[in-house]
Design a protein around this motif. Structure first.
Motif, PDB file in Angstrom:
ATOM      1  N   GLY A 158       0.871  -1.265  -0.057  1.00  0.00           N
ATOM      2  CA  GLY A 158      -0.093   0.010   0.109  1.00  0.00           C
ATOM      3  C   GLY A 158       0.793   1.268   0.047  1.00  0.00           C
ATOM      4  O   GLY A 158       0.369   2.246   0.380  1.00  0.00           O
ATOM      5  N   ARG A 173     -13.893 -11.768  -2.485  1.00  0.00           N
ATOM      6  CA  ARG A 173     -14.543 -10.590  -2.619  1.00  0.00           C
ATOM      7  C   ARG A 173     -15.824 -10.642  -3.338  1.00  0.00           C
ATOM      8  O   ARG A 173     -16.883  -9.982  -3.269  1.00  0.00           O
ATOM      9  CB  ARG A 173     -13.826  -9.672  -3.618  1.00  0.00           C
ATOM     10  CG  ARG A 173     -14.187  -8.334  -3.960  1.00  0.00           C
ATOM     11  CD  ARG A 173     -12.824  -7.335  -4.263  1.00  0.00           C
ATOM     12  NE  ARG A 173     -12.078  -7.956  -5.195  1.00  0.00           N
ATOM     13  CZ  ARG A 173     -11.954  -7.180  -6.538  1.00  0.00           C
ATOM     14  NH1 ARG A 173     -12.954  -6.359  -6.862  1.00  0.00           N
ATOM     15  NH2 ARG A 173     -11.387  -7.903  -7.440  1.00  0.00           N
ATOM     16  N   VAL A 186      -5.177  -7.053  12.100  1.00  0.00           N
ATOM     17  CA  VAL A 186      -6.262  -6.034  11.332  1.00  0.00           C
ATOM     18  C   VAL A 186      -7.080  -5.520  12.162  1.00  0.00           C
ATOM     19  O   VAL A 186      -7.692  -5.925  12.984  1.00  0.00           O
ATOM     20  CB  VAL A 186      -6.802  -6.843   9.890  1.00  0.00           C
ATOM     21  CG1 VAL A 186      -7.651  -5.830   9.525  1.00  0.00           C
ATOM     22  CG2 VAL A 186      -5.733  -7.415   9.130  1.00  0.00           C
ATOM     23  N   GLU A 228      -3.962   2.085  -9.739  1.00  0.00           N
ATOM     24  CA  GLU A 228      -4.056   2.391  -8.293  1.00  0.00           C
ATOM     25  C   GLU A 228      -4.523   3.662  -8.169  1.00  0.00           C
ATOM     26  O   GLU A 228      -5.001   4.134  -6.964  1.00  0.00           O
ATOM     27  CB  GLU A 228      -2.821   1.881  -7.485  1.00  0.00           C
ATOM     28  CG  GLU A 228      -2.546   0.627  -7.390  1.00  0.00           C
ATOM     29  CD  GLU A 228      -3.358  -0.553  -7.049  1.00  0.00           C
ATOM     30  OE1 GLU A 228      -4.046   0.073  -6.100  1.00  0.00           O
ATOM     31  OE2 GLU A 228      -3.883  -1.356  -7.350  1.00  0.00           O
ATOM     32  N   LEU A 266     -10.387  -3.812  12.506  1.00  0.00           N
ATOM     33  CA  LEU A 266     -11.734  -3.360  12.071  1.00  0.00           C
ATOM     34  C   LEU A 266     -12.334  -1.846  12.441  1.00  0.00           C
ATOM     35  O   LEU A 266     -11.941  -1.348  13.323  1.00  0.00           O
ATOM     36  CB  LEU A 266     -12.485  -4.281  12.536  1.00  0.00           C
ATOM     37  CG  LEU A 266     -12.242  -5.828  12.082  1.00  0.00           C
ATOM     38  CD1 LEU A 266     -13.095  -6.870  12.546  1.00  0.00           C
ATOM     39  CD2 LEU A 266     -12.317  -5.976  10.706  1.00  0.00           C
ATOM     40  N   PRO A 282      -3.255  -3.789   2.584  1.00  0.00           N
ATOM     41  CA  PRO A 282      -4.356  -2.957   2.786  1.00  0.00           C
ATOM     42  C   PRO A 282      -5.591  -3.335   1.831  1.00  0.00           C
ATOM     43  O   PRO A 282      -6.454  -3.251   2.630  1.00  0.00           O
ATOM     44  CB  PRO A 282      -3.909  -1.550   2.557  1.00  0.00           C
ATOM     45  CG  PRO A 282      -2.368  -1.659   2.496  1.00  0.00           C
ATOM     46  CD  PRO A 282      -2.096  -3.081   2.201  1.00  0.00           C
ATOM     47  N   ALA A 283      -5.609  -3.797   0.653  1.00  0.00           N
ATOM     48  CA  ALA A 283      -6.649  -4.039   0.095  1.00  0.00           C
ATOM     49  C   ALA A 283      -7.310  -5.225   0.560  1.00  0.00           C
ATOM     50  O   ALA A 283      -8.524  -5.161   0.466  1.00  0.00           O
ATOM     51  CB  ALA A 283      -6.069  -4.536  -1.572  1.00  0.00           C
ATOM     52  N   HIS A 325      -7.279  -5.653   3.689  1.00  0.00           N
ATOM     53  CA  HIS A 325      -7.756  -5.529   5.028  1.00  0.00           C
ATOM     54  C   HIS A 325      -8.981  -4.732   4.864  1.00  0.00           C
ATOM     55  O   HIS A 325     -10.082  -4.858   5.586  1.00  0.00           O
ATOM     56  CB  HIS A 325      -6.776  -4.382   5.637  1.00  0.00           C
ATOM     57  CG  HIS A 325      -5.611  -4.981   5.890  1.00  0.00           C
ATOM     58  ND1 HIS A 325      -4.424  -4.181   6.451  1.00  0.00           N
ATOM     59  CD2 HIS A 325      -5.116  -6.214   5.722  1.00  0.00           C
ATOM     60  CE1 HIS A 325      -3.317  -4.831   6.657  1.00  0.00           C
ATOM     61  NE2 HIS A 325      -3.718  -6.229   6.409  1.00  0.00           N
ATOM     62  N   ARG A 326      -9.353  -4.067   3.625  1.00  0.00           N
ATOM     63  CA  ARG A 326     -10.679  -3.287   3.164  1.00  0.00           C
ATOM     64  C   ARG A 326     -11.586  -4.438   2.975  1.00  0.00           C
ATOM     65  O   ARG A 326     -12.694  -4.219   3.475  1.00  0.00           O
ATOM     66  CB  ARG A 326     -10.386  -2.520   2.075  1.00  0.00           C
ATOM     67  CG  ARG A 326      -9.630  -1.103   2.303  1.00  0.00           C
ATOM     68  CD  ARG A 326      -9.876  -0.061   1.186  1.00  0.00           C
ATOM     69  NE  ARG A 326      -9.016  -0.649  -0.067  1.00  0.00           N
ATOM     70  CZ  ARG A 326      -7.667  -0.325  -0.472  1.00  0.00           C
ATOM     71  NH1 ARG A 326      -7.035   0.305   0.681  1.00  0.00           N
ATOM     72  NH2 ARG A 326      -7.155  -0.967  -1.298  1.00  0.00           N
ATOM     73  N   LEU A 327     -11.338  -5.408   2.299  1.00  0.00           N
ATOM     74  CA  LEU A 327     -12.202  -6.482   2.298  1.00  0.00           C
ATOM     75  C   LEU A 327     -12.638  -7.167   3.472  1.00  0.00           C
ATOM     76  O   LEU A 327     -13.868  -7.414   3.730  1.00  0.00           O
ATOM     77  CB  LEU A 327     -11.388  -7.653   1.296  1.00  0.00           C
ATOM     78  CG  LEU A 327     -12.141  -9.134   1.047  1.00  0.00           C
ATOM     79  CD1 LEU A 327     -13.525  -8.679   0.315  1.00  0.00           C
ATOM     80  CD2 LEU A 327     -11.358  -9.826   0.358  1.00  0.00           C
ATOM     81  N   ARG A 357     -12.835  -5.720   6.238  1.00  0.00           N
ATOM     82  CA  ARG A 357     -13.670  -4.627   6.863  1.00  0.00           C
ATOM     83  C   ARG A 357     -15.043  -4.820   6.359  1.00  0.00           C
ATOM     84  O   ARG A 357     -16.166  -4.627   7.174  1.00  0.00           O
ATOM     85  CB  ARG A 357     -13.089  -3.247   6.815  1.00  0.00           C
ATOM     86  CG  ARG A 357     -11.836  -3.360   7.667  1.00  0.00           C
ATOM     87  CD  ARG A 357     -11.319  -1.688   7.712  1.00  0.00           C
ATOM     88  NE  ARG A 357     -10.039  -1.609   8.479  1.00  0.00           N
ATOM     89  CZ  ARG A 357      -8.823  -1.529   7.983  1.00  0.00           C
ATOM     90  NH1 ARG A 357      -9.042  -1.407   6.418  1.00  0.00           N
ATOM     91  NH2 ARG A 357      -7.570  -1.561   8.363  1.00  0.00           N
ATOM     92  N   ASP A 358     -15.309  -4.561   4.920  1.00  0.00           N
ATOM     93  CA  ASP A 358     -16.297  -5.029   4.398  1.00  0.00           C
ATOM     94  C   ASP A 358     -17.116  -6.141   4.596  1.00  0.00           C
ATOM     95  O   ASP A 358     -18.245  -6.297   5.007  1.00  0.00           O
ATOM     96  CB  ASP A 358     -16.306  -4.942   2.837  1.00  0.00           C
ATOM     97  CG  ASP A 358     -15.753  -3.534   2.105  1.00  0.00           C
ATOM     98  OD1 ASP A 358     -16.002  -2.548   2.885  1.00  0.00           O
ATOM     99  OD2 ASP A 358     -15.226  -3.692   0.934  1.00  0.00           O
TER     100      ASP A 358
END
Length: 480
Positions: free
Chosen positions: A253, A418, A478, A291, A480, A448-449, A451-453, A455-456
């Motif tokens: 990231g 995803r 990670v 990106e 949340l 980080p990508a 981590h975003r998944l 969190r979603d």
């Protein structure tokens, strides 16, 4: 919800198939009215919507369906068969169809996953043990045995990123330790670059961030000291090493440093005077454009360098054909991010043709290019387009044993997770993400990508799965 009586033959008609492929619900409704005489009111009742909404969809140039939930409701209301659902970009109702010959069937095997439509936690007093048994079946699958045997520990990749700054900015460290002739031996440098490539494809990012600074410094010295053909070979190796640096920094990231590394890679590639190296380094620039949200520029760049390579090479070698194909895949990926489906289709078809010409799945120039990699990109692009069902359907067709690298395997699992989140199958998304972490810990814990998944997934999961997602996030560090 009332289901209309639609003859099976309608779903095989060219007009209907074209409408489904375009996700043109207005045209689909018009064809249903034309061929079975259904009124707007009947269509509305079947699809659980108002007659006014159906009318808006059916107007030429009118309202378009965008939400996955609405597509699902329409597919259910019209009782679409699985083939039609998949053409529309939805997952089939049944995942029990046999995998293609030669496929490991990793997502299709009902003994492994059960029905993706259900929850392994619901209506089971011992939900924890159900989930655990399901995960153990995943982890014990034959296709994972080789890669699960020797797992690295917790990722420390981020702790070492700062050590790359000196090498990327070109400032000497003052140690004088990089002046020995042994560090300028091209054979030794070539072996070290190959080792760095292997570490990247095995997702050993903490190892890379520790070894890359010294390698980049030695390559810079070799480029400055050597001359003639040796100098050009050194620049080729330097371009490849900076590609690795750009790749691992993207994974972590750090886009600023990734841009710097990509620029160094392209500069070194041009000094190498090798068209294959130049084309290969252009991928790093295209990645940075993606990106940064410059999807059109990334598509154009990837396409232009592919065309230029095709022109400059004349007769392709396996290496040049692999770089050509991977550039087309990068362009298709960028086009998918801007919802340019026509360009996606064109570039994927061309890449598929290059893969057929190559004759199989290989790793020339460290591209992992071949027919399987094309399919992996179809999964990724379908997920980016929001076609969750299509992404899952494509993933089901992948034989993981044919995926050449750990990194590509892990990315496939993450893309599938995803798509499952998009589709609302949270428990299955969690299970797949757990397998990805077992397979490539640093690909999950450091990105980080991902981590975003995660969190979603946590934000949208039902209470039965949310606790497990929370525990998993805590386990890999990670927040949340």
């Amino acid at each position: 919800m009332k289901t209309l009586e639609i003859p099976p033959s309608l779903w095989n008609g060219d007009e209907v198939l074209a409408a489904l492929a375009r996700r043109d619900i207005g045209q689909l409704f018009r064809l249903v009215r034309q061929y079975i005489g259904a009124s707007q009111t009947q269509i509305a009742a079947a699809c659980d919507m108002t007659q006014g909404k159906v009318s808006e969809y059916m107007k030429r140039g009118g309202r378009q369906v965008l939400a996955l939930e609405v597509f699902e409701r329409i597919a259910d209301g019209l009782d679409m068969p699985d083939d039609a659902r998949m053409t529309l970009g939805l997952a089939p109702r049944s995942f029990r169809t046999p995998p293609q010959p030669g496929s490991s069937g990793w997502l299709a095997d009902p003994s492994l996953f059960g029905s993706l439509g259900g929850s392994p936690y619901a209506s089971d007093e011992d939900g924890e043990s159900v989930q655990r048994r399901t995960f153990h079946r995943l982890a014990a699958a034959g296709l994972f045995e080789a890669v699960l045997a020797d797992l690295p520990g917790d990722s420390m990749a981020r702790d070492h990123v700062e050590t790359l700054v000196t090498a990327l900015t070109g400032h000497p460290d003052g140690s004088g330790a990089r002046t020995e002739a042994a560090h300028l031996d091209l054979s030794a440098l070539r072996a070290r670059v190959a080792s760095a490539k292997r570490d990247y494809q095995a997702c050993r990012y903490s190892t890379l961030t520790g070894t890359l600074p010294g390698l980049l410094a030695d390559l810079q010295a070799a480029c400055e000291v050597l001359d003639g053909d040796d100098s050009r070979r050194a620049y080729t190796l330097s371009a490849e090493a900076y590609q690795v640096a750009a790749g691992v920094l993207r994974k972590l990231g750090d886009e600023g440093l990734a841009w710097l590394a990509a620029d160094h890679s392209m500069r070194a590639a041009r000094r190498s005077e090798d068209p294959v190296t130049v084309a290969s380094s252009s991928r790093s620039i295209a990645n940075r454009l993606v990106e940064g949200g410059h999807f059109g520029a990334a598509t154009t760049m990837a396409s232009s360098f592919a065309v230029r390579l095709d022109r400059d090479i004349g007769e392709h070698t396996p290496e040049s054909l692999s770089v050509y194909g991977i550039l087309l895949l990068r362009g298709a990926e960028a086009a998918g991010r801007r919802n340019d489906r026509a360009t996606v289709s064109t570039m994927l078809d061309e890449a598929e043709g290059a893969a057929r010409r190559l004759g199989g799945d290989h790793n020339y120039r460290w591209t992992a290019f071949g027919p399987t990699n094309v399919r992996l990109h179809r999964v990724n692009i379908s997920a980016s387009l929001g076609d969750a069902g299509q992404a899952i359907a494509e993933a089901r067709r992948v034989d993981l044993d044919r995926v050449p690298t750990t990194e590509r395997k892990a990315v496939l699992l993450i893309d599938t997770s995803r798509a499952l989140v998009q589709w609302g199958r949270h428990e299955k998304a969690y299970e797949i993400l757990r397998v990805a972490e077992r397979l490539a810990p640093e690909e999950v814990s450091a990105r980080p990508a991902v981590h975003r998944l995660l969190r979603d997934l946590h934000a949208t999961s039902p209470p039965s799965a949310k606790r497990r997602v929370t525990e998993f996030a805590t386990q890999i560090g990670v927040r949340l």
